[in-house]
Design a protein around this motif. Structure first.
Motif, PDB file in Angstrom:
ATOM      1  N   GLU A 167      19.215  73.229   1.642  1.00 36.80           N
ATOM      2  CA  GLU A 167      18.351  72.958   2.794  1.00 36.80           C
ATOM      3  C   GLU A 167      17.507  74.177   3.142  1.00 36.80           C
ATOM      4  OE1 GLU A 167      18.837  71.633   7.496  1.00 36.80           O
ATOM      5  OE2 GLU A 167      20.484  71.327   6.096  1.00 36.80           O
ATOM      6  N   THR A 185      35.635  70.721   0.034  1.00 41.03           N
ATOM      7  CA  THR A 185      34.681  70.264   1.057  1.00 41.03           C
ATOM      8  C   THR A 185      33.760  71.394   1.479  1.00 41.03           C
ATOM      9  OG1 THR A 185      36.277  68.634   1.856  1.00 41.03           O
ATOM     10  CG2 THR A 185      34.468  69.205   3.334  1.00 41.03           C
ATOM     11  N   TRP A 186      34.325  72.606   1.649  1.00 42.93           N
ATOM     12  CA  TRP A 186      33.509  73.762   2.022  1.00 42.93           C
ATOM     13  C   TRP A 186      32.455  74.064   0.957  1.00 42.93           C
ATOM     14  CZ3 TRP A 186      32.305  75.649   6.357  1.00 42.93           C
ATOM     15  CH2 TRP A 186      33.206  75.745   7.419  1.00 42.93           C
ATOM     16  N   ALA A 229      25.044  72.376   0.179  1.00 44.64           N
ATOM     17  CA  ALA A 229      24.043  71.596   0.911  1.00 44.64           C
ATOM     18  C   ALA A 229      23.227  72.495   1.840  1.00 44.64           C
ATOM     19  CB  ALA A 229      24.724  70.493   1.714  1.00 44.64           C
ATOM     20  N   ALA A 230      23.904  73.456   2.487  1.00 41.75           N
ATOM     21  CA  ALA A 230      23.191  74.372   3.383  1.00 41.75           C
ATOM     22  C   ALA A 230      22.223  75.255   2.610  1.00 41.75           C
ATOM     23  CB  ALA A 230      24.200  75.235   4.156  1.00 41.75           C
ATOM     24  N   PHE A 243      30.937  71.903  -1.008  1.00 44.16           N
ATOM     25  CA  PHE A 243      29.840  70.943  -0.850  1.00 44.16           C
ATOM     26  C   PHE A 243      28.980  71.285   0.366  1.00 44.16           C
ATOM     27  CE2 PHE A 243      32.562  68.167  -3.517  1.00 44.16           C
ATOM     28  CZ  PHE A 243      31.617  67.833  -4.482  1.00 44.16           C
ATOM     29  N   ILE A 244      29.621  71.664   1.471  1.00 42.77           N
ATOM     30  CA  ILE A 244      28.874  72.016   2.683  1.00 42.77           C
ATOM     31  C   ILE A 244      28.008  73.247   2.428  1.00 42.77           C
ATOM     32  CG2 ILE A 244      29.117  72.883   5.050  1.00 42.77           C
ATOM     33  CD1 ILE A 244      31.620  71.126   5.298  1.00 42.77           C
ATOM     34  N   PHE A 245      28.568  74.259   1.776  1.00 39.33           N
ATOM     35  CA  PHE A 245      27.820  75.486   1.499  1.00 39.33           C
ATOM     36  C   PHE A 245      26.631  75.213   0.587  1.00 39.33           C
ATOM     37  CE2 PHE A 245      27.083  79.245  -1.170  1.00 39.33           C
ATOM     38  CZ  PHE A 245      26.790  80.179  -0.188  1.00 39.33           C
TER      39      PHE A 245
END
Length: 198
Positions: free
Chosen positions: A102, A91-92, A98-99, A94-96
């Motif tokens: 962005e 999950t981390w 995505a950030a 994917f979050i990283f």
């Protein structure tokens, strides 16, 4: 008459001690990895822990099924903790990602920037534009405006205004995509107003 030879009875073989080491190690690694996995930055350490915990716990379960180990519950708990920790680590990722995407999109986005200088000072020195590539002009009288297109982290760039030796008042203002992001006023001989856009 033949004499019968008697042999002493063979003692029973003692059962081998259970080999619980890998299952226990897998449980410990899985729990530690699960605890560390939600913590930003430190959670990177959890990756090898949960992977090793999953492998060791699975081997421990295999030994239990073959009768070589007796810690079935601990091995199952190790598998569960390792899988949960691995899920948090993924999950981390994917979050990283995505950030990062962005931020990259924001850096590449082009913004319309308006620079405006007002006041009653004369012979004004103006420095404006992107932070790493500013431009300069000398303006005999105000007001002064300039519209540009900027990109990068600080899209508003910078606008620095310095009054001439005769003094007066200068006010700088930066507007990015229609929103005022910075405005400053200074007065006096060689007074400087510096605006920085976000």
């Amino acid at each position: 008459m033949s004499q019968q030879t008697s042999y002493p009875p063979v003692p029973p073989t003692a059962p081998a001690p259970p080999r619980n080491g890998l299952g226990t190690a897998g449980f410990v690694l899985g729990v530690v990895g699960l605890v560390l996995s939600p913590i930003p930055l430190i959670g990177v350490v959890a990756w090898p822990l949960v992977v090793l915990g999953l492998i060791f716990s699975a081997v421990g379960l295999a030994r239990v099924s073959k009768g070589k180990a007796s810690n079935k519950g601990l091995s199952i708990a190790g598998v569960v903790a390792s899988v949960l920790g691995l899920g948090v680590c993924i999950t981390w990722v994917f979050i990283f990602n995505a950030a990062v995407d962005e931020v990259q999109q924001e850096v590449e986005r082009v913004a319309k920037v308006d620079y405006e200088v007002t006041g009653d000072a004369t012979d004004v020195e103006i420095l404006y534009g992107e932070v790493l590539d500013p431009k300069s002009e000398t303006v005999p009288a105000l007001p002064w405006t300039k519209q540009v297109e900027n990109k990068g982290v600080f899209k508003g760039g910078t606008l620095t205004v310095t009054a001439g030796e005769n003094g007066g008042t200068v006010t700088c203002k930066i507007t990015v995509d229609g929103a005022v992001v910075s405005t400053k006023t200074a007065s006096g001989a060689f007074a400087t107003a510096a605006c920085t856009g976000a």
